[in-house]
Write an enzyme that holds these catalytic residues in place. Structure first.
Site, PDB file in Angstrom:
ATOM      1  N   GLU A  13      -0.713  -2.116   5.065  1.00 43.28           N
ATOM      2  CA  GLU A  13       0.106  -2.409   6.104  1.00 43.28           C
ATOM      3  C   GLU A  13       0.090  -0.778   7.039  1.00 43.28           C
ATOM      4  OE1 GLU A  13       3.320  -1.087   8.786  1.00 43.28           O
ATOM      5  OE2 GLU A  13       3.123  -0.100   6.965  1.00 43.28           O
ATOM      6  N   GLU A  14      -0.439   0.220   6.562  1.00 36.29           N
ATOM      7  CA  GLU A  14      -0.300   1.190   7.146  1.00 36.29           C
ATOM      8  C   GLU A  14      -1.435   1.537   8.038  1.00 36.29           C
ATOM      9  OE1 GLU A  14       1.801   3.614   7.072  1.00 36.29           O
ATOM     10  OE2 GLU A  14       2.930   3.200   5.355  1.00 36.29           O
ATOM     11  N   HIS A  52       7.378   8.992   4.974  1.00 34.15           N
ATOM     12  CA  HIS A  52       6.187   9.556   5.039  1.00 34.15           C
ATOM     13  C   HIS A  52       6.187  11.238   4.841  1.00 34.15           C
ATOM     14  CE1 HIS A  52       3.780   6.608   7.455  1.00 34.15           C
ATOM     15  NE2 HIS A  52       4.778   5.973   6.702  1.00 34.15           N
ATOM     16  N   ASP A  61       0.876  -1.134  -0.011  1.00 34.04           N
ATOM     17  CA  ASP A  61      -0.101  -0.046   0.015  1.00 34.04           C
ATOM     18  C   ASP A  61       0.971   1.318  -0.050  1.00 34.04           C
ATOM     19  OD1 ASP A  61       0.728  -0.884   2.621  1.00 34.04           O
ATOM     20  OD2 ASP A  61      -0.616   0.436   3.540  1.00 34.04           O
TER      21      ASP A  61
END
Length: 401
Positions: A137-138, A366, A79
């Protein structure tokens, strides 16, 4: 088992980079990885592997080795993040507001190439490999996959995974024993006072003033209440209050995370979450405020198994042999839902360095300018392949013959 892994990885490096750049141009958020899953699925099927879906966009494939043995699970995440990319690459994200700002495009492409090499040499493998391409996963989809049976049919004996890290220099690899990534707890704290005019603050109860005390005093948990050997990070990421300069608001909403390299709930006596609320409660009493505190537990800490880690470090010694690269220690307070798999069976999550200031790949994860030194992709593939072979065709440390 003898074949030149380095040479084969080198031969496939162009394909590896092409895959990564394609995924990077077409990022998809968690549980929306339909294009990514389709590409992965077809790629594995073209290798002759049978695939299945799990959790919608998760893809699983089994590689049966030529000889009986254990089952190793290898995991990559797929993702992307809701971030607008700010790089100048020709392969930058084509999806507005979405980018691969954490390296999952690299993780996916590395494991695809590793699967190709392992399939080519499957007859020499003493055991089986379960490739798991995990979505979301986030937001912690690993637990859903465990509950859906990803560790079964066949039962998994060990699990390995990796993360590309811009915080590590290009060419370095890390696979420490014990905790390597943090437990993550997300909090929402609302402080309630009494609104009014800033000209007569004595007629109000100012929650902004109280919030300042709360933010400062909670840091004492890290510096005064716990041993310096216990890693804790309490960080506020969002503060909202008021709409005008001359109005004292009635409430302040604060959000943030509390991270630690141990189980916050299993501490003897007053655990770290209880300490957090004690400080909040007493400061609120001192400021005549009330409060509401909500916790959302994200994931436990990632704790590497010493036996599996020894195998991965042994693999790393082969991968970086004869180069300027090196095996280094590395622990981060970032969270990772890989822990859900390694809680079920022995596992190790290793790191591959992709930080390079000259190539501007030293931005943090990020970040809108996040990028990786693509030279690290080949190292990641070789680590996957070598670790799998050493686990299946060798013995774990301290394991009886």
């Amino acid at each position: 088992m003898t074949f030149d892994i380095k040479s084969r990885v080198k031969e496939l490096e162009e394909e590896l980079i092409t895959l990564r750049r394609d995924f990077h141009m077409h990022p998809e958020l968690g549980l929306e990885e339909h294009r990514t899953a389709g590409i992965v699925e077809k790629y594995l099927q073209d290798l002759g592997l049978e695939t299945e879906r799990m959790c919608g966009t998760g893809v699983i494939a089994m590689l049966k080795g030529g000889q009986p043995g254990k089952t190793l699970m290898m995991r990559a995440d797929t993702d992307a993040l809701p971030i607008t990319e700010m790089t100048d690459h020709g392969f930058k994200s084509k999806t507005p507001g979405v980018m691969h700002a954490c390296g999952h495009d690299g993780h996916t492409s590395m494991m695809m190439i590793a699967a190709k090499i392992l399939v080519e040499n499957k007859d020499a493998l003493k055991g089986d490999i379960k490739f798991v391409f995990q979505p979301n996963e986030e937001n912690g989809c690993a637990l859903e996959m465990v509950e859906a049976g990803v560790m079964q049919s066949p039962a998994v004996d060990a699990v390995i995974g990796t993360h590309l890290m811009t915080g590590l220099p290009i060419g370095t690899v890390s696979a420490d024993d014990g905790p390597v990534m943090a437990e993550a707890n997300v909090f929402r704290l609302t402080l309630k006072g009494l609104g009014g005019h800033t000209a007569v603050p004595e007629d109000s109860i100012d929650p902004i003033l109280g919030a300042a005390s709360v933010i400062q005093q909670l840091q004492a948990i890290q510096t005064r209440e716990l041993s310096p050997h216990k890693a804790v990070a309490i960080v506020f990421g969002s503060i909202h209050a008021g709409q005008a300069a001359n109005i004292i608001p009635s409430k302040v909403e604060l959000q943030g995370t509390l991270r630690c390299l141990f189980s916050s709930k299993d501490e003897p006596g007053e655990n770290v979450l209880d300490r957090f609320e004690r400080i909040v409660s007493n400061i609120c009493a001192a400021h005549r405020m009330s409060y509401e505190l909500e916790w959302r537990f994200h994931d436990p800490a990632v704790v590497n198994d010493p036996g599996v880690s020894a195998i991965v470090r042994d693999a790393a010694a082969d991968v970086v042999a004869g180069t300027d690269h090196k095996i280094v220690p590395y622990v981060t307070m970032i969270g990772e839902d890989f822990c859900r798999f390694s809680q079920e069976v022995p596992g190790t999550f290793f790191f591959v360095g992709v930080g390079n200031a000259e190539k501007k790949t030293d931005y943090p994860h990020h970040h809108p300018k996040f990028d990786i030194d693509e030279d690290g992709l080949a190292i990641g593939v070789e680590m996957h392949v070598t670790s799998a072979i050493k686990y299946l065709n060798g013995q774990m440390q301290n394991e009886p013959a």
